[in-house]
Structure formats: structure tokens, C-alpha cells
Enzyme design. Structure first.
Site, PDB file in Angstrom:
ATOM      1  N   CYS A  96       0.847  -1.203   0.000  1.00 60.43           N
ATOM      2  CA  CYS A  96       0.000   0.000   0.000  1.00 60.43           C
ATOM      3  C   CYS A  96       0.884   1.255   0.000  1.00 60.43           C
ATOM      4  CB  CYS A  96      -0.983  -0.041   1.169  1.00 60.43           C
ATOM      5  SG  CYS A  96      -2.350   1.136   0.980  1.00 60.43           S
ATOM      6  N   HIS A 183      -3.747  -5.178   0.819  1.00 58.82           N
ATOM      7  CA  HIS A 183      -3.156  -5.586   2.092  1.00 58.82           C
ATOM      8  C   HIS A 183      -3.282  -7.084   2.351  1.00 58.82           C
ATOM      9  CE1 HIS A 183      -2.500  -1.583   4.020  1.00 58.82           C
ATOM     10  NE2 HIS A 183      -3.462  -1.203   3.190  1.00 58.82           N
ATOM     11  N   GLU A 185      -1.998  -8.607   4.760  1.00 61.98           N
ATOM     12  CA  GLU A 185      -2.026  -8.799   6.216  1.00 61.98           C
ATOM     13  C   GLU A 185      -3.371  -8.485   6.849  1.00 61.98           C
ATOM     14  OE1 GLU A 185      -1.234  -4.346   6.084  1.00 61.98           O
ATOM     15  OE2 GLU A 185      -1.126  -6.090   4.765  1.00 61.98           O
TER      16      GLU A 185
END
Length: 234
Positions: A96, A183, A185
Site C-alpha cells: 500500500c 493488504h 495482512e
């Protein structure tokens, strides 16, 4: 392996007890993907950096609520660090904000996305099915949260993922760079929290569309396996 995580944000107090920070979220995910070794986290918004990057196998730059093109002193300091790491050809992962900052350092244009916010679960074409641990896939779905994006493929890099909404969704250089806009994560509950924070900004129609998309699942763990293979030089 030894990974340096440059954490480029702090979490809201309401979720900090659960998720700790983006660095910890990445550590958990990469360990789930099979990573072993040492993880060291430095928060760049507080001016934290290792004394040297020499002994790390790779450096990962997390996301941030800040703009990658910001003139905030900590962002400019981070940009200087990244420029140095690129010159040294250190192995970098950008996610990002990190993806955008590395693109800027490579001379690409970054700015506000013409289609507005990208949020919730988003689908991308994965252009390199032969990538280590991609297992022949041609699509990837990940959780996103961004109003900025990279407008052009940085010179000398390869396009890894694309979509109509975000044409340069991921790019890389074999053995050196792995940069991705969404993302890996993120988990659904954290995405839901972020979406709710921006509910008024999105408007009800978009908010519900973004939120409903979270139930469809995502490929964060699969992309994390690619990251681990990248760090390990496969």
C-alpha cells in the site's frame, strides 16, 4: 531469515490491543505462511530505524494513513532511506503506502485514484502464474484500503497484478522488489473496523458494498507464501 519491518503508522487505541500494529500483523501472517527466523519492527513515524540494514535478508514497508508523496518530515526521511536501499539493491517488499513510496523513489507518478477509494475485497488479475508459490494462479483477491495509487509501471519493473480500478496493483523486480497495493495482512474484522471509520465518507451504498464483500474471503495467506518465497530467494 531475518526481516526488517518498517512500520509506517500506528493503530487506533480501539484496535491496538487486538492487532498491536501493522508490523505485528505482518509477522503473524508471514509465520502462518511458513516464515521462520527473526522479525525486527521499527516505527518510522517515531523516527525508529536499525543502525544498519546490512544484516537483513529483506526490508518490508507497511501501509500508512499518510500519503506517500507527503512532505511530512518522517515521510521524507523514510524516502531518503528507501532511495539508499534501492541504490544498494536491497531486497524490498512494499505494501500500500510502501508500494507507492517505492514507486515514487523509482520515478513513477503516484496520486489520488481517479475512481476514488478502493476498499473491501478487491479482485485482481495475477499476471505471473509462474511466480514462486503462485501455483499457476491467474487471479488474486485481497482486502484493500486506499485513495492513492501508482499511475504508471516504474521503469525496469515487471507488472505482477492489475485491475481496471488499479492498473498497477503490484510490480516487482526479480530478486529485489515485491510491491503490492492491497493488504495481504488485513483480516476481515480489521477491514470492517476501517470501513466503519470511513462510513460517512463512502456513503451508505458504497459502505454496504465494501462491507458485504468481506464475506467472500481473500488470498492474503497465498500472497504471504509468495512473499516468503521471495525473501528466501526462490
Amino acid at each position: 531469515m531475518k526481516l526488517c519491518i518498517l512500520e509506517n503508522d500506528t493503530l487506533d487505541p480501539a484496535v491496538e490491543a487486538t492487532y498491536t500494529g501493522y508490523g505485528s500483523m505482518f509477522k503473524r501472517l508471514l509465520q502462518q505462511a511458513g516464515a521462520t527466523g527473526e522479525f525486527e519492527i521499527f516505527n518510522t513515524t517515531r523516527g525508529e530505524y536499525p543502525a544498519s540494514f546490512d544484516h537483513y535478508d529483506a526490508i518490508l514497508l507497511t501501509g500508512s494513513k499518510a500519503d506517500s508523496f507527503s512532505q511530512e518530515p518522517w515521510v521524507l526521511a523514510l524516502k531518503d532511506k528507501v532511495m539508499g536501499l534501492l541504490k544498494e539493491k536491497k531486497k524490498l517488499i512494499g505494501v500500500c503506502f510502501g508500494h507507492q513510496l517505492i514507486a515514487l523513489c523509482l520515478g513513477a507518478k503516484v496520486g489520488r485514484a481517479p475512481n476514488g477509494w478502493g476498499a473491501g475485497r478487491m479482485q485482481y488479475e495475477w499476471t505471473v502464474p509462474g511466480f514462486a508459490q503462485a501455483n499457476g494462479r491467474t487471479e488474486v483477491a485481497l482486502l484493500a484500503s486506499h485513495q492513492d495509487q501508482v499511475f504508471e509501471l516504474p521503469q525496469g519493473t515487471q507488472l505482477l497484478a492489475t485491475s481496471t480500478f488499479c492498473p498497477v496493483a503490484a510490480f516487482g523486480v526479480r530478486g529485489q522488489l515485491f510491491c503490492i497495493q492491497p493488504h495481504p495482512e488485513f483480516v476481515e474484522d480489521y477491514s470492517a473496523y476501517i470501513l466503519n471509520k470511513r462510513r460517512a465518507l463512502f456513503g451508505e451504498e458504497k459502505y454496504h458494498a465494501f462491507t458485504n464483500s468481506l464475506s467472500q474471503g481473500h488470498d492474503g495467506l497465498a500472497v504471504a507464501r509468495m512473499m516468503v518465497a521471495f525473501i528466501n530467494g526462490k
